[in-house]
Design an enzyme around this catalytic site. Structure first.
Site, mmCIF file in Angstrom:
data_model
loop_
_atom_site.group_PDB
_atom_site.id
_atom_site.type_symbol
_atom_site.label_atom_id
_atom_site.label_comp_id
_atom_site.label_asym_id
_atom_site.label_seq_id
_atom_site.Cartn_x
_atom_site.Cartn_y
_atom_site.Cartn_z
ATOM 1 N N ARG A 193 -3.629 -8.894 11.332
ATOM 2 C CA ARG A 193 -2.942 -10.123 11.731
ATOM 3 C C ARG A 193 -1.493 -10.099 11.234
ATOM 4 O O ARG A 193 -0.578 -10.570 11.914
ATOM 5 C CB ARG A 193 -3.694 -11.338 11.199
ATOM 6 C CG ARG A 193 -3.187 -12.631 11.752
ATOM 7 C CD ARG A 193 -4.105 -13.782 11.467
ATOM 8 N NE ARG A 193 -4.193 -14.064 10.032
ATOM 9 C CZ ARG A 193 -4.979 -15.006 9.521
ATOM 10 N NH1 ARG A 193 -5.749 -15.729 10.313
ATOM 11 N NH2 ARG A 193 -5.001 -15.221 8.229
ATOM 12 N N LYS A 227 0.988 -16.020 11.561
ATOM 13 C CA LYS A 227 1.094 -16.752 10.295
ATOM 14 C C LYS A 227 2.539 -16.739 9.784
ATOM 15 O O LYS A 227 2.869 -16.202 8.721
ATOM 16 C CB LYS A 227 0.111 -16.177 9.267
ATOM 17 C CG LYS A 227 -0.677 -17.315 8.638
ATOM 18 C CD LYS A 227 -1.948 -16.895 8.007
ATOM 19 C CE LYS A 227 -2.394 -17.882 6.959
ATOM 20 N NZ LYS A 227 -2.396 -19.288 7.351
ATOM 21 N N GLU A 284 -5.302 -27.509 16.323
ATOM 22 C CA GLU A 284 -5.826 -27.235 14.989
ATOM 23 C C GLU A 284 -5.283 -28.206 13.964
ATOM 24 O O GLU A 284 -4.369 -28.997 14.253
ATOM 25 C CB GLU A 284 -5.607 -25.790 14.583
ATOM 26 C CG GLU A 284 -4.176 -25.378 14.378
ATOM 27 C CD GLU A 284 -4.084 -23.894 13.983
ATOM 28 O OE1 GLU A 284 -4.110 -23.045 14.882
ATOM 29 O OE2 GLU A 284 -3.951 -23.607 12.785
HETATM 30 C C1 COI Z 1 -5.467 -20.216 4.190
HETATM 31 O O1 COI Z 1 -6.461 -20.830 4.554
HETATM 32 O O2 COI Z 1 -5.554 -19.244 3.446
HETATM 33 C C2 COI Z 1 -4.143 -20.570 4.639
HETATM 34 O O3 COI Z 1 -3.345 -19.701 4.745
HETATM 35 C C3 COI Z 1 -3.779 -21.973 4.819
HETATM 36 C C4 COI Z 1 -2.821 -22.397 3.775
HETATM 37 C C5 COI Z 1 -1.700 -23.150 4.377
HETATM 38 C C6 COI Z 1 -3.475 -23.109 2.646
#
Ligand code: COI
Length: 335
Positions: free
Chosen positions: A78, A182, A218
């Site tokens: 990813r 991400k 989401e």
């Molecule tokens: C995760 O769930 O690891 C994420 O990257 C979300 C984060 C913004 C807490």
């Protein structure tokens, strides 16, 4: 460490991992270094143009004391996908997984006892080289730090279910944007709406699509599923939804359990008629949603022991922590 007080707060651990891309624009060698601050050039593209990505992973302690991580190659891939979108060089899957193993091994004493939480792993990739114009950085940095946590939502609710506010005006992502990777820039834009929702007593915000403000997308930091009878549905990853690794695993586990699991667009009206709703993500795990509020109307969903959400929670948590057989070969042990 009082492991029972663990929440989702900053707890620095002993080591971090750092690797800079070389003259040829590739990654070769990284190092474990004591946890601390990093120096960054003022002209770096991450500071000026937001050229950066992050990942989230967890290391779990099994009942026999061993430590394991979940599907690390999926996070590596990813990150590569995101790097392609933001024109950065990414570590290979092998380099990524090896670095994660090294940093978890070095911080092993920070992996909470079995059942008390996990060591959260935060790999970052960012443009650390300087440019003045709008252009990708000449070199990038891959950095991993760790932090013990329980569950991201723990400490913010007492009844172990979430109340979501459905945001009907501001979208989280839009077609052609970066919602599907991400990208660090996906997160600050939701601070304001989530802060306002929290001030009204909600735990988090659920976003709709940017074009029609009609389809469920989401939550600020996790994917969302609805359960209706034997059918479990989540929105498709068509560029505005993060392709969550927990999301993908839950789809597979739901099918293994005999449910029909589907990825399809569904409207907020259909969503509000669901039997159950739950969120998935590395940080939040599987979190049952108790209610959703849309245009001042609050709808409740079934929660508790006798739910599909609970079955899926037990299954994935059992795999993570070694209580259940890992039939899919998802867990990777740390020596
Ligand atoms: C995760 O769930 O690891 C994420 O990257 C979300 C984060 C913004 C807490």
């Amino acid at each position: 460490m009082d492991w029972d007080k663990l929440g989702f707060q900053v707890i620095p651990t002993d080591f971090m991992y750092i690797m800079k891309s070389n003259e040829e624009g590739t990654f070769s060698n990284g190092d474990l270094v004591p946890f601390g601050t990093v120096q960054i050039e003022p002209h770096s593209t991450v500071l000026n143009y937001g050229q950066g990505l992050f990942e989230g992973m967890k290391a779990y302690r099994r009942a026999d004391g061993e430590v394991q991580i979940f599907r690390p190659e999926q996070n590596a891939m990813r990150m590569q996908m995101g790097a392609e979108r933001l024109l950065m060089v990414a570590p290979s899957v092998e380099q990524y997984v090896d670095a994660v193993k090294q940093v978890v091994h070095a911080n092993k004493r920070w992996v909470p006892p079995h059942g008390k939480g996990a060591l959260y792993i935060r790999p970052l990739l960012f443009g650390s080289g300087s440019v003045m114009g709008i252009a990708p950085a000449p070199h990038c940095t891959f950095l991993i730090y760790t932090n013990p946590i329980s569950n991201a939502y723990k400490g913010r609710h007492t009844n172990s279910t979430l109340s979501l506010l459905i945001e009907d005006t501001l979208p989280r992502a839009f077609p052609g944007g970066t919602g599907g990777v991400k990208n660090i820039g996906n997160y600050a834009p939701v601070f304001q709406v989530t802060k306002e929702a929290k001030a009204k007593g909600f735990f988090d915000v659920l976003f709709l699509d940017a074009e029609e403000h009609k389809y469920i997308e989401e939550v600020s930091s996790c994917n969302v599923f609805m359960v209706k009878g034997d059918v479990i549905s989540t929105s498709p990853t068509l560029g505005t939804i993060l392709p969550g690794i927990t999301r993908n695993s839950i789809i597979q586990l739901a099918r293994d359990l005999g449910y029909q699991a589907e990825e399809r667009k569904f409207s907020v009206d259909e969503f509000l008629e669901a039997d159950e709703v739950f969120c998935t993500g590395t940080a939040v795990g599987i979190s049952a949603v108790g209610s959703a509020t849309y245009k001042n109307t609050r709808v409740e969903f079934k929660t508790g022991a006798d739910t599909v959400t609970q079955k899926l929670f037990d299954m994935i948590t059992g795999i993570h922590t070694g209580l259940l057989e890992d039939n899919n070969g998802w867990m990777v042990k740390i020596d």
